[in-house]
Design an enzyme around this catalytic site. Structure first.
Site, PDB file in Angstrom:
ATOM      1  N   SER A 152     -12.882 -17.894 -33.929  1.00  0.00           N
ATOM      2  CA  SER A 152     -11.378 -18.073 -33.555  1.00  0.00           C
ATOM      3  C   SER A 152     -11.211 -16.367 -33.061  1.00  0.00           C
ATOM      4  CB  SER A 152     -10.529 -18.159 -34.776  1.00  0.00           C
ATOM      5  OG  SER A 152      -9.352 -17.704 -34.736  1.00  0.00           O
ATOM      6  N   TYR A 165      -9.408 -16.153 -43.309  1.00  0.00           N
ATOM      7  CA  TYR A 165      -9.762 -16.983 -41.950  1.00  0.00           C
ATOM      8  C   TYR A 165     -10.439 -15.865 -41.016  1.00  0.00           C
ATOM      9  CZ  TYR A 165      -9.331 -20.153 -37.877  1.00  0.00           C
ATOM     10  OH  TYR A 165      -9.990 -20.774 -36.829  1.00  0.00           O
TER      11      TYR A 165
END
Ligand code: NAP
Length: 243
Positions: A152, A165
């Protein structure tokens, strides 16, 4: 020259491909696309019923069932058992797609529940190392092993409230890059894909107010996965975004 009515060449014909997080979202789209390209799929996720639905799609495409292995990636011994089962059945693995991921909670670092921290680190980071640990001999047994890990933007760009995350994706990226260096002199190739905003349940969880119609679909980004899964791929240690 291809004839006008000839069947287009299948770019993953006969290749054995393991896709994690194949029950929905990006993983499910990659599984369907790989099936269209002629791969035999080994699909994992926790939700058996959803895997069976993807398998129905795949059987409509290829006439052949996928191999479904429902498992929780937080159960690291299950990953080792998966490696042993792939060895028993196929003797090698041509493509590993480490796609499964969890967002966790978006909150200040100081407020993250330790259980959520451990779960997200386990699935997003440690499970991918355990996959490398279990699948490395199988990828080396292929004439052209390919590993693709899904990262990501926040794996490289710190963003407030995305703590667990972001940390887990940074760990995943370093793991993949180290592995890429380690296999440099072998036929194995290891790369990362940062999909960018994609219309999935994770995206909806992160951006609940967003109109999903404004975000591109998982099916529209599968081409890059095929590029990196092909025997012809020469890239190694790259971090790529779909066009
Ligand atoms: P998604 O729709 O939420 O799918 C996540 C997948 O991971 C599901 O198949 C889920 O299956 C599986 N999974 C989660 N926890 C698991 C566990 N403990 N054990 C086994 N499987 C587990 O998310 P997505 O958007 O497709 O995400 C796929 C990848 O893309 C992730 O790595 C994500 O970080 C990355 N990504 C997505 C976006 C985006 O905009 N969508 C952007 C950047 C990066 P079960 O629940 O059935 O286990």
């Amino acid at each position: 020259m291809p004839q006008p009515n000839s069947t287009p060449e299948k770019r993953l014909e006969g290749r054995i491909a393991l896709v994690t997080g194949a029950s929905r979202g990006i993983g499910a789209a990659v599984a369907r696309r790989f099936a269209e390209e002629g791969a035999h799929l080994v699909l994992t996720a926790r939700t058996s019923a959803a895997l069976e639905e993807i398998d129905d799609d795949i059987q409509k495409i290829t006439g052949e069932p996928a191999t479904l292995v429902p498992l929780d990636l937080g159960d690291f011994d299950a990953i080792d058992r998966l490696g042993a089962a792939i060895f028993e059945r196929f003797g090698k693995l041509d493509v590993l797609v480490g796609n499964a991921g969890q967002l966790g909670t978006l909150s200040p670092l100081a407020h993250i529940d330790p259980k959520v921290w451990d779960s997200v680190m386990a699935v997003n980071a440690t499970a991918n190392w355990r996959l490398i640990r279990s699948m490395d001999p199988l990828l080396r047994s292929s004439d052209s092993g390919r590993a693709i890990f899904v990262t990501s933007t926040v794996g490289q760009e710190a963003r407030a409230y995305w703590g667990i995350y972001a940390v887990s994706k940074a760990a995943l990226e370093m793991t993949a890059m180290v592995y890429a260096h380690e296999v440099e002199k072998t036929p194995v190739r290891v790369n990362l894909i940062n999909p960018g905003p994609t219309r999935t349940s994770m995206r909806a969880q992160a951006f609940p107010g967003e109109d999903p119609e404004t975000v591109r679909t998982p099916d529209s980004i599968t081409g890059l996965f095929v590029d990196l899964a092909e025997a012809a791929c020469t890239m190694n240690g790259e971090r790529l975004k779909p066009e």
